[in-house]
Design an enzyme around this catalytic site. Structure first.
Site, PDB file in Angstrom:
ATOM      1  CG  ASP A 183      -1.726   1.234   1.394  1.00 19.05           C
ATOM      2  OD1 ASP A 183      -2.352   1.636   0.399  1.00 19.05           O
ATOM      3  OD2 ASP A 183      -1.721   1.820   2.488  1.00 19.05           O
ATOM      4  CG  ASP A 211      -1.612   2.364   6.931  1.00 15.63           C
ATOM      5  OD1 ASP A 211      -2.016   2.309   5.748  1.00 15.63           O
ATOM      6  OD2 ASP A 211      -1.495   3.424   7.562  1.00 15.63           O
ATOM      7  CG  ASP A 252      -4.446  -1.140   2.900  1.00 15.95           C
ATOM      8  OD1 ASP A 252      -4.603  -1.010   1.672  1.00 15.95           O
ATOM      9  OD2 ASP A 252      -3.903  -0.279   3.609  1.00 15.95           O
TER      10      ASP A 252
END
Length: 635
Positions: free
Chosen positions: A310, A505, A509
């Site tokens: 990410d 995080d 996600d």
């Protein structure tokens, strides 16, 4: 049975087996052989019963494990009166399952402590006052108070003049967004500004956050179970053991030889060495801030080929920082920053706090501002050392100094401008952005050295922002503008190439973390949903921990395999000796104990793994979002 009950059962079985063995030995040495047999049998039967139940469950799932060899050896030893040998096998087997349970239980306890901060209530306006209620009691139309720092509990419409919310956990946007009255705020976003009122639009169970939780559940349900290293050796070893045992019985006509073979063959190098090495690996990884939730994830982590990262809060720091200061007149950069930071001390906005932190890091002394007025989401006006200072968005400041806003057109993708004016004159702009974490390039090089062949970026942020941030990193692909379900599809498509690790995080996600072979969450500042869905949690806010984490996993697995190969080799030699009549069942059990000691000592080397990948590197304007579209695609 729940996990706690299972852990207690394994502990009880080990205690019973040890007690039976010890007390039986006591009576045997006292000359009471019959009583000793009773105690040995009593210690074996509970472990054997639990073992048979587990075997039946495994067979119903189409799985064949090492449990069958252990059950055969205990059963044969009891049938033919070799109760001491059976007791030794029971202790060895229950000890191995206890070690695995202990490691996973410790990881669960640390996770519960990590997630205990998650709020479970909301504050509702009622009869002229405020009351705290459980999330499940929120109904459409309820007016809620969202304090600064609170997580928006349900999807709702902003009922105040304006609100500033941090949606990075949901959308990947690194800077807060401004929502005007009537705009919809998604559940899971964080209030980054002053307190505001929210009118609930739907119950908690139907909100955006709940939709993401359902995606997590679906992803976990579709995820292939992790096979244990020991189980992958089981079928071949079972066939070899049974063949040697029956051959010994057939040729000699003595069933005790078959019992001796089964006792020697009890796969204790697999049952004990593997969990010992992996538990040691889990402990070593935790020492470096990498919490791995059990032996299965650690094994899989050692075989990762593809890594998906990410952006916001993972590859980048997730907090705005000043990257440059653009001067509009002769005023120095330090003076522009000092005056802006002095005024921003009166604001709690994340951007203002970042400006103050930058000034303090340069050692600038900040005077106390006076006559401060803050315009939510736009800027701050006040006096600093007798001068009238304005700090805020370029348009906000330009309107107050009588000039046309135009500086934003030259702003780099993903950046935000903070304009500064003194006594009615624009003196410059602070250019802020969400930069890459320090040492990111070195970390990616380290991951490739550890065998990660393919590294991708997956973000909900805009493509131009993602490409600018990752320029020069040598990634194998950048996927931008992704919703949570699209991240899951990316993970599933990449799994066709080999085991996939996903690192993130945010709440958005969590489904992808659950779908990946190994999901890694940034637990220090990340969302609770991502930490819950992940297999691995980085307990410190340092993504560079990934490299030593993978290195430890690979080393622990390598040590486990070495122990297994050596132990099984010695066991096969012992099985042949037993088949030829050179070992009785008790002697075979004692030989197996000696082999166990050797492989366990070797497995304990995992406690001394010293990752060479460790480095001393310290890790560390709002963009428009179509919130309605984001919500629709998530739910």
């Amino acid at each position: 049975m729940d996990q706690t009950g299972s852990d207690r059962l394994k502990t009880a079985l080990l205690l019973l087996a040890v007690a039976g063995l010890v007390m039986g030995l006591g009576f045997y040495l006292a000359g009471e052989a019959k009583i000793a047999d009773l105690f040995w049998t009593a210690g074996v039967l509970p472990a054997l019963a639990a073992l048979v139940i587990e075997i039946l469950r495994s067979l119903s799932r189409g799985e064949v494990g090492l449990d069958i060899v252990a059950a055969l050896s205990m059963t044969a030893a009891l049938i033919f009166g070799e109760t001491l040998a059976a007791a030794v096998v029971a202790v060895m087997y229950s000890g191995g399952t206890f070690l695995e349970s202990f490691a996973e239980g410790r990881a669960r306890r640390e996770m519960h402590a990590l997630l205990s901060r998650v709020p479970r209530t909301a504050t509702r306006h009622r009869n002229g006052g405020l009351e705290d209620i459980p999330l499940d009691e929120i109904a459409p139309g309820d007016r809620l108070l969202i304090r600064q720092g609170d997580v928006v509990p349900v999807d709702g419409a902003v009922a105040s003049e304006a609100a500033f919310v941090d949606t990075s956990a949901l959308t990947g946007e690194s800077l807060p967004v401004r929502l005007m009255r009537g705009a919809e705020a998604m559940s899971g976003a964080t209030n980054a500004g002053e307190a505001f009122d929210l009118t609930a639009l739907r119950p908690a169970k139907d909100s955006t956050y709940a939709g993401i939780v359902r995606l997590v559940a679906e992803a976990q349900a579709s995820k292939a179970p992790m096979s244990r290293l020991a189980d992958r050796w089981s079928l071949g070893f079972l066939l070899v053991t049974v063949a040697i045992a029956f051959a010994a019985w057939w040729v000699s006509g003595d069933p005790i030889r078959a019992v001796a073979v089964l006792v020697v063959a009890t796969p204790c190098p697999l049952i004990l060495a593997v969990p010992v090495a992996l538990v040691a690996g889990l402990s070593r990884a935790a020492h470096f801030g990498v919490l791995i939730k059990g032996a299965g994830p650690l094994e899989t982590m050692a075989r990762i080929h593809t890594l998906i990262l990410d952006k916001t809060g993972t590859l980048t720091d997730g907090r705005p920082q000043i990257v440059s200061i653009a001067r509009a007149d002769a005023t120095s950069e330090d003076e522009i920053l000092r005056v802006a930071a002095a005024l921003d001390q009166a604001s709690k906005h994340p951007v203002a706090q970042a400006v103050v932190a930058a000034a303090k890091s340069r050692g600038l002394v900040l005077p106390v501002p006076t006559e401060v007025a803050e315009f939510a989401g736009e800027g701050v006006v006040g006096n600093v050392e007798g001068r009238r200072v304005i700090v805020g968005g370029d348009g906000f400041v330009a309107r107050r100094v009588g000039r046309v806003s135009g500086a934003a057109s030259s702003m780099a993708a993903g950046s935000v401008l903070v304009a500064v004016a003194i006594d009615g004159h624009m003196v410059g702009h602070l250019v802020m952005s969400d930069p890459l974490r320090d040492g990111t390039g070195a970390m990616l090089d380290g991951l490739r050295r550890e065998g990660v062949r393919r590294i991708l970026l997956a973000t909900g942020d805009r493509a131009d922002v993602a490409e600018r941030v990752t320029e020069g990193l040598g990634l194998d692909g950048v996927r931008a503008g992704l919703t949570p379900d699209q991240k899951v599809l990316l993970v599933l498509s990449e799994r066709k190439r080999g085991p996939v690790m996903m690192v993130g995080d945010g709440v958005n996600d969590a489904p992808a973390l659950a779908a990946a072979d190994v999901g890694v969450a940034m637990g220090a500042r990340g969302a609770a949903a991502s930490a819950e869905a992940a297999d691995v949690v980085l307990l410190v806010d340092r993504i560079d921990r990934l490299v030593p984490g993978i290195e430890i996993a690979r080393a622990a697995r390598r040590i486990a395999v070495e122990s297994v190969v050596a132990g099984i080799g010695l066991s096969v030699v012992g099985m042949i000796a037993a088949a030829c009549g050179y070992l009785t069942p008790v002697q075979g059990a004692l030989l197996q104990e000696a082999i166990d000691v050797l492989v366990i000592l070797n497995a304990l080397r995992a406690l001394r793994i010293n990752p060479r990948a460790l480095s001393p590197v310290s890790l560390q304007g709002p963009l428009p979002i179509d919130l309605g579209q984001q919500k629709k695609s998530v739910a």
